[in-house]
Design an enzyme around this catalytic site. Structure first.
Site, PDB file in Angstrom:
ATOM      1  N   ASN A 172       0.733  -1.185   0.132  1.00 41.32           N
ATOM      2  CA  ASN A 172       0.068  -0.043   0.108  1.00 41.32           C
ATOM      3  C   ASN A 172       0.901   1.378  -0.002  1.00 41.32           C
ATOM      4  O   ASN A 172       1.543   1.434   0.974  1.00 41.32           O
ATOM      5  CB  ASN A 172      -0.886   0.057   1.242  1.00 41.32           C
ATOM      6  CG  ASN A 172      -1.634   1.249   1.254  1.00 41.32           C
ATOM      7  OD1 ASN A 172      -2.913   1.315   0.741  1.00 41.32           O
ATOM      8  ND2 ASN A 172      -1.512   2.296   1.973  1.00 41.32           N
ATOM      9  N   GLU A 173       0.876   2.032  -0.994  1.00 40.64           N
ATOM     10  CA  GLU A 173       1.277   3.109  -1.149  1.00 40.64           C
ATOM     11  C   GLU A 173       2.869   3.200  -0.678  1.00 40.64           C
ATOM     12  O   GLU A 173       3.428   3.943   0.223  1.00 40.64           O
ATOM     13  CB  GLU A 173       0.710   4.419  -0.275  1.00 40.64           C
ATOM     14  CG  GLU A 173      -0.725   4.479  -0.885  1.00 40.64           C
ATOM     15  CD  GLU A 173      -1.455   5.794   0.064  1.00 40.64           C
ATOM     16  OE1 GLU A 173      -2.505   6.318  -0.456  1.00 40.64           O
ATOM     17  OE2 GLU A 173      -1.117   6.117   0.999  1.00 40.64           O
ATOM     18  N   GLU A 361      -8.587   3.798  -3.089  1.00 39.56           N
ATOM     19  CA  GLU A 361      -8.938   4.782  -1.866  1.00 39.56           C
ATOM     20  C   GLU A 361      -9.235   6.013  -2.671  1.00 39.56           C
ATOM     21  O   GLU A 361      -8.549   6.603  -3.338  1.00 39.56           O
ATOM     22  CB  GLU A 361      -7.687   4.976  -1.188  1.00 39.56           C
ATOM     23  CG  GLU A 361      -7.574   3.990  -0.018  1.00 39.56           C
ATOM     24  CD  GLU A 361      -6.077   4.225   0.584  1.00 39.56           C
ATOM     25  OE1 GLU A 361      -6.032   5.335   1.084  1.00 39.56           O
ATOM     26  OE2 GLU A 361      -5.623   3.175   1.295  1.00 39.56           O
ATOM     27  N   GLU A 414      -5.495   8.130  12.092  1.00 38.53           N
ATOM     28  CA  GLU A 414      -5.102   8.670  10.991  1.00 38.53           C
ATOM     29  C   GLU A 414      -3.408   9.079  11.088  1.00 38.53           C
ATOM     30  O   GLU A 414      -3.190  10.151  11.099  1.00 38.53           O
ATOM     31  CB  GLU A 414      -6.047   9.722  10.527  1.00 38.53           C
ATOM     32  CG  GLU A 414      -5.682  10.355   9.163  1.00 38.53           C
ATOM     33  CD  GLU A 414      -5.582   9.347   8.035  1.00 38.53           C
ATOM     34  OE1 GLU A 414      -4.577   9.321   7.171  1.00 38.53           O
ATOM     35  OE2 GLU A 414      -6.353   8.348   7.983  1.00 38.53           O
ATOM     36  N   TRP A 415      -2.832   7.827  11.468  1.00 34.97           N
ATOM     37  CA  TRP A 415      -1.393   8.014  11.560  1.00 34.97           C
ATOM     38  C   TRP A 415      -0.800   9.231  12.320  1.00 34.97           C
ATOM     39  O   TRP A 415      -1.453   9.288  13.736  1.00 34.97           O
ATOM     40  CB  TRP A 415      -0.783   7.882   9.943  1.00 34.97           C
ATOM     41  CG  TRP A 415      -1.236   7.008   9.457  1.00 34.97           C
ATOM     42  CD1 TRP A 415      -2.148   6.962   8.165  1.00 34.97           C
ATOM     43  CD2 TRP A 415      -1.217   5.655   9.290  1.00 34.97           C
ATOM     44  NE1 TRP A 415      -2.354   5.625   7.841  1.00 34.97           N
ATOM     45  CE2 TRP A 415      -1.781   4.995   8.414  1.00 34.97           C
ATOM     46  CE3 TRP A 415      -0.231   4.759  10.352  1.00 34.97           C
ATOM     47  CZ2 TRP A 415      -1.684   3.426   8.388  1.00 34.97           C
ATOM     48  CZ3 TRP A 415      -0.126   3.267  10.139  1.00 34.97           C
ATOM     49  CH2 TRP A 415      -1.137   2.537   8.966  1.00 34.97           C
TER      50      TRP A 415
END
Length: 450
Positions: A172-173, A361, A414-415
């Site tokens: 992912n990314e 996403e 969120e990180w």
């Protein structure tokens, strides 16, 4: 035809178009040390003072580890047919290698089985940033051994879940977890500098290809892909210096990982500092970097405006912050710019080696409030409708785009931003774990019901 603002219907996209919702293990599961799970780099990073806004951590998050049945029931209630989630590497392999944690394996078996019992197709992401801390202590993504560590982890997942999971995403990314985690130090593991960033890039590319090969070998009928973050990039002006700066930024943010996978090599002509990647190459790497993925996942949220900057090392380009451009913003201070979706789809369709594209996403964070038992998130609802309209515009012009997944199901961790930005179509009261479907979620359910 102007697609923005028009009434959208699911049947405009065709009956084979995949509609879904996306989540990630570390952002939702909680239970960070339960049932034998080992620590991840994000567990360690979150515990460091000043790294996460408001000192938040994901020890409980959305408690998906205990609430997965309830959340999958909500997915079904919202008529969502496809659910993308990730496996936590340290939950199934606490030390990253060798000793398997059967309780971790069993958890994802239960999630997969519960999805299928509810007529929901599971889409599995192997790596959504939660590297086992034990491997980070050995160098993490800067250590070439990670290619074999990741290969073993991929094989473990394929052998345990491949009989039921038919859609897989390898990484992912990679631009985000290498750039923010190994160059800027803003994300776990918090390393910085080119000496960390460059080897992490190359080893992530090699792992992407190796993971793809293992999945196709062990599950020949599976659809195997990988996902990339991407932002539509425009120059601040038509001055040659700004145009060249935008080209360099595009090479770094949008082309760095897709092009070596397609056999085009790294975009060194546009970002000369990438020439230093050669010191990490070994004979045969050019072939190992390549893999013919069944699909590519694109993850787009916004556009970026770029101008020349003499004082920005290596790139000589900088982003012009959205809050200084008098444009509509999300809670992440990202510009709301739906045409970015259209332009990104056109851009990636220009690569002849890409067979199929899913938007894996897309979504937005806004300051949602629970009032009288409801969450009226009109800004998110419009954001989603306008971006889906741009997907339709691209598709109507012949672009390969075969699916769209909203980020995300529930408000979550969120990180580095902690719990402040709310991306979910379901509101979460983190003190009680109560879920409330937002207006955007209700709209998506009606849209998917046809």
């Amino acid at each position: 035809m102007d697609y923005e603002g028009q009434e959208l219907h699911k049947d405009q996209f065709g009956e084979d178009f995949k509609w879904g919702i996306s989540t990630a293990a570390f952002q939702t599961e909680g239970s960070c040390a339960a049932d034998g799970k080992g620590p991840s780099v994000w567990d360690v990073f979150s515990a460091r003072k000043g790294k996460i806004r408001n000192g938040h951590h994901a020890n409980t998050a959305c408690d998906f580890y205990n609430c997965y049945q309830k959340d999958i029931a909500l997915i079904r209630r919202l008529n969502i047919p496809n659910f993308r989630f990730s496996v936590s590497w340290p939950r199934v392999l606490p030390s990253g290698v060798k000793t398997v944690n059967q309780k971790g394996i069993d958890f994802y078996n239960k999630v997969i089985d519960h999805c299928l019992e509810n007529d929901i197709e599971p889409w599995l992401t192997l790596y959504h940033w939660d590297l086992p801390q034990a491997l980070e202590l050995k160098g993490g993504w800067t250590n070439r051994d990670i290619v074999s560590w990741f290969a073993d982890y991929t094989e473990l997942c394929a052998r345990n879940y491949g009989d039921r999971v038919k859609h897989w995403m390898v990484l992912n990314e990679p631009m985000v977890f290498t750039g923010a985690g190994y160059f800027l130090g803003l994300h776990a593991p918090g390393r910085a500098g080119l000496s960390n960033f460059l080897p992490a890039i190359h080893h992530a590319v090699l792992s992407m290809g190796e993971g793809g090969r293992i999945l196709k070998k062990l599950i020949p009928d599976a659809e195997v892909g990988t996902t990339f973050s991407c932002s539509y990039i425009e120059p601040f002006s038509q001055k040659p210096k700004d145009i060249a700066a935008a080209t360099r930024a595009d090479a770094l943010l949008n082309r760095l990982f897709i092009e070596p996978v397609l056999g085009m090599g790294y975009p060194v002509s546009d970002v000369p500092v990438l020439k230093s990647l050669h010191k990490y190459h070994r004979p045969g790497d050019e072939e190992k970097m390549k893999f013919d993925f069944d699909f590519i996942g694109l993850q787009n949220y916004t556009r970026e405006i770029v101008k020349y900057s003499l004082f920005t090392p290596y790139l000589h380009a900088r982003l012009v912050k959205a809050e200084k451009r008098n444009v509509p913003l999300t809670s992440m201070r990202w510009e709301v710019y739906p045409p970015a979706m259209y332009h990104i789809l056109k851009k990636f369709n220009d690569y002849p080696g890409i067979k199929k594209i899913y938007i894996t996403e897309n979504g937005a964070a806004f300051p949602d409030q629970l009032q009288d038992g409801k969450v009226e998130d009109s800004e998110r609802l419009k954001y989603l409708q306008d971006h889906i309209a741009q997907v339709l515009k691209a598709k109507s012009e012949g672009c390969k785009v075969d699916g769209y997944f909203i980020w995300t199901l529930t408000d979550n961790f969120e990180w580095a931003e902690g719990y402040d930005p709310r991306f979910g179509i379901i509101y979460v009261d983190f003190s009680t774990q109560k879920r409330v479907i937002k207006s955007s979620g209700k709209w998506y359910a009606r849209f998917l019901a046809g």
